[in-house]
Design an enzyme around this catalytic site. Structure first.
Site, mmCIF file in Angstrom:
data_model
loop_
_atom_site.group_PDB
_atom_site.id
_atom_site.type_symbol
_atom_site.label_atom_id
_atom_site.label_comp_id
_atom_site.label_asym_id
_atom_site.label_seq_id
_atom_site.Cartn_x
_atom_site.Cartn_y
_atom_site.Cartn_z
ATOM 1 N N SER A 1 0.814 -1.215 0.000
ATOM 2 C CA SER A 1 0.000 0.000 0.000
ATOM 3 C C SER A 1 0.847 1.264 0.000
ATOM 4 C CB SER A 1 -0.988 -0.016 1.170
ATOM 5 O OG SER A 1 -1.907 1.045 1.077
ATOM 6 N N HIS A 2 0.749 2.050 1.055
ATOM 7 C CA HIS A 2 1.406 3.354 1.140
ATOM 8 C C HIS A 2 2.823 3.254 1.688
ATOM 9 C CE1 HIS A 2 -0.543 2.298 4.858
ATOM 10 N NE2 HIS A 2 0.241 3.113 5.504
ATOM 11 N N ASP B 1 -5.293 2.935 -3.542
ATOM 12 C CA ASP B 1 -6.554 2.910 -2.795
ATOM 13 C C ASP B 1 -6.730 4.101 -1.865
ATOM 14 O OD1 ASP B 1 -4.751 2.206 -0.809
ATOM 15 O OD2 ASP B 1 -5.737 0.320 -0.271
ATOM 16 N N ARG B 2 -5.735 4.960 -1.742
ATOM 17 C CA ARG B 2 -5.845 6.136 -0.875
ATOM 18 C C ARG B 2 -5.828 7.408 -1.711
ATOM 19 N NH1 ARG B 2 -2.964 5.078 4.897
ATOM 20 N NH2 ARG B 2 -3.496 2.876 5.086
ATOM 21 N N ASP C 1 -0.615 1.674 -4.000
ATOM 22 C CA ASP C 1 -1.471 0.735 -4.718
ATOM 23 C C ASP C 1 -2.773 1.355 -5.198
ATOM 24 O OD1 ASP C 1 -2.627 0.936 -2.177
ATOM 25 O OD2 ASP C 1 -3.322 -1.137 -2.186
ATOM 26 N N LYS D 1 -11.220 0.574 -0.783
ATOM 27 C CA LYS D 1 -11.175 2.022 -0.944
ATOM 28 C C LYS D 1 -10.544 2.323 -2.291
ATOM 29 C CE LYS D 1 -7.238 2.113 2.310
ATOM 30 N NZ LYS D 1 -7.443 0.852 3.062
ATOM 31 N N GLU E 1 -10.236 7.691 8.076
ATOM 32 C CA GLU E 1 -9.436 8.895 8.226
ATOM 33 C C GLU E 1 -8.059 8.740 7.600
ATOM 34 O OE1 GLU E 1 -6.545 8.677 10.132
ATOM 35 O OE2 GLU E 1 -7.051 6.569 10.448
ATOM 36 N N ASP F 1 -1.822 6.803 -3.425
ATOM 37 C CA ASP F 1 -0.710 6.099 -2.792
ATOM 38 C C ASP F 1 -0.181 4.975 -3.668
ATOM 39 O OD1 ASP F 1 -2.910 4.398 -2.505
ATOM 40 O OD2 ASP F 1 -2.113 3.527 -0.656
#
Length: 541
Positions: free
Chosen positions: A113-114, A281-282, A279, A376, A364, A277
């Site tokens: 992810s991030h 999703d953010r 991947d 997300k 958040e 990010d």
């Protein structure tokens, strides 16, 4: 080419967290480490015989090699087909969509992810189930249990597959189908949003900067924003996914997306700024001269979603993670729809979405999404913002001002203390947990405490209970603080302090100053700085 069976022994610590298994890249590169975890997944889901899976990732270091291993193991475990993104690339939301679109038996997503990427940084692998969402706790528990009982792995000795060419190829009787990673996702976005209005927005001189952070959304944003919506070349920056994200920390927040923040707060700022990010999703959203917190973004998108064609019929409900501010709850109340509060982790939204109880969800931690997928979705959130801007004809600051005037403002911030010694992080949470029962009715930093607990969630769909999901202290004026340990780090412990204060007037205060009484209260109750020796948080969002 034949499928082979190799002896193995359990490897300690292969317990999936909220988003799969994340470790340092060199840990995953150890002989047998990835193979053991993949075999544990197959064993936990009843094997791979006759099944179809999706495979892709964010392009980080070791992803290409990992994809070949997973394909060979899928073939040896009897899978019928694996649909893989070209060059083993798929954003997490695109993978979720592909699982749902093709009706597969799940998918393997290679990402941390991030988290930063590279040989000395992080790698991760998670399994998403048939609904396209992250494996629920029952499945991750089964994977962990299987990892502790392994005695053999199944893997083909076939040559590597060329994943740069679209089409189908045979791998020991299993079909490997290489697909364009962007096409199906872009078509989904075009079905949800008014692309004609967005093209007109850009044709009218609207200026935007989208920072893909050298991560997976670069090709998606380029195709959708620059090609289909005809935004000027250069609207999308850092658009090429790189194995180490170009040395960037691919986490879209004001700290790690500083270049974007500086541009958006500068004298010649574009109208709109956004970042995604590693991947995809953010998301982070910024207007000219104004930063939009993820909690506020969720609330604004929920209040205005009806302006997009895909949501014109209205929302069934809004769900947020417990640490996320209650701003979205106020929107749900005004709309007369349910508001749900879940633990952190997108998998908890899956049941609500599948049961038709919620339409939009948010965390958040810069995550927002809807029932179009079961993850997300950073680029989706950006496109919904663009649709709202086009429909309302206002600047981001004007939309935020109108929203606060109607609903009030939830001043909100998250303070991250990263890479703490595990013993220190545990001492902090133990200190606060030990006080919870005695706190109601007492005062700290001049504020009276109304309620204090360790959040537990009873799923309204399946009745499952998830305990110990974060320590909450709620004050009589509705302000609150939350302390919890993050499950997304790979080194030491990350402790997160969430701070929230509601105001029905005075919407232009500095956020940290508005929250200062809560910051003082948190230190008095938990002793974060005292125990850790830190002078302050590493990241403030």
């Amino acid at each position: 080419m034949t499928a082979t069976t190799r002896p193995t022994k359990p490897i300690e610590g292969q317990k999936p967290g909220t988003s799969g298994l994340r470790k340092k890249t060199r840990v995953f590169m150890q002989p047998g480490y990835l193979e053991n975890f993949v075999q544990a997944i197959f064993d936990a889901i009843g094997g791979g015989a006759g099944k179809t899976f999706v495979l892709g990732g964010d392009g980080r270091f070791f992803g290409a090699e990992a994809a070949q291993i997973i394909l060979k193991m899928a073939a040896a475990n009897g899978a019928a087909r694996v649909i893989v993104g070209r060059d083993a690339l798929l954003s997490t939301p695109a993978a979720s969509h592909l699982i749902r679109l093709r009706g597969t038996d799940g998918g393997f997503i290679m990402s941390a992810s991030h988290n930063p990427g590279g040989p000395d940084e992080d790698f991760g692998l998670k399994f998403n189930t048939t609904n396209g969402g992250p494996a629920p706790e029952a499945v991750t528990d089964a994977i962990f249990a299987a990892s502790g009982k392994l005695s053999q792995i199944h893997i083909s000795d076939a040559a590597d597959i060329d994943l740069s060419r679209l089409g189908e190829v045979d791998l020991d009787g299993m079909v490997v189908e290489v697909v364009d990673p962007v096409a199906d996702y872009a078509a989904l976005m075009e079905s949800l949003f008014d692309f004609a209005a967005l093209k007109s927005l850009f044709a009218g001189g609207f200026r935007m900067r989208y920072d893909a952070m050298n991560a997976i959304t670069g090709p998606y944003a380029t195709e959708i924003i620059q090609n289909r919506l005809e935004a000027p070349a250069g609207t999308v920056v850092n658009a090429t996914p790189l194995p180490d994200f170009g040395g960037l920390h691919p986490d879209p927040n004001p700290t790690w997306a500083k270049a974007l923040m500086d541009e958006m707060m500068g004298p010649d700022a574009p109208d709109f700024g956004a970042a995604s990010d590693g991947d995809g999703d953010r998301n982070m959203v910024v207007g000219r001269g104004i930063y939009v917190s993820p909690s506020d973004s969720l609330a604004v998108l929920a209040a205005n979603a009806h302006l997009a064609p895909g949501y014109s019929a209205g929302l069934k409900g809004i769900a947020r993670s417990m640490p996320t501010s209650t701003a979205a709850d106020r929107v749900a109340e005004a709309l007369g729809i349910p508001a749900y509060e879940t633990p952190t982790g997108w998998k908890f939204f899956g049941n609500l979405l599948d049961a038709g109880r919620a339409t939009i969800c948010g965390e958040e931690s810069f995550g927002t999404g809807s029932d179009h997928v079961r993850e997300k979705d950073g680029l989706w959130a950006v496109l919904l913002w663009l649709n709202v801007l086009a429909a309302r004809g206002q600047a981001v600051a004007e939309i935020m001002g109108d929203h606060w005037a109607k609903f009030g403002r939830n001043y909100y911030s998250r303070h991250d203390y990263e890479a703490l010694p595990v013993a220190d992080a545990q001492a902090i949470t133990d200190r606060l947990r030990g006080k919870l029962s005695s706190l109601p009715g007492t005062k700290v930093a001049g504020m009276e405490i109304a309620m204090a607990d360790d959040f537990a969630y009873a799923d309204p769909v399946d009745g499952s209970v998830s305990s110990n999901q974060g320590l909450r202290v709620v004050f009589t004026d509705g302000s609150r603080l939350v302390v919890r340990l993050s499950g997304t780090g790979t080194e030491g412990a990350t402790l997160r302090l969430y701070l929230e204060r509601y105001a029905d007037r005075g919407f232009d205060q500095d956020v940290q100053q508005a929250l200062d009484p809560l910051i003082q209260a948190a230190e008095a109750l938990a002793g974060i700085r005292e125990i850790s020796g830190r002078t302050g948080p590493d990241v403030i969002t």
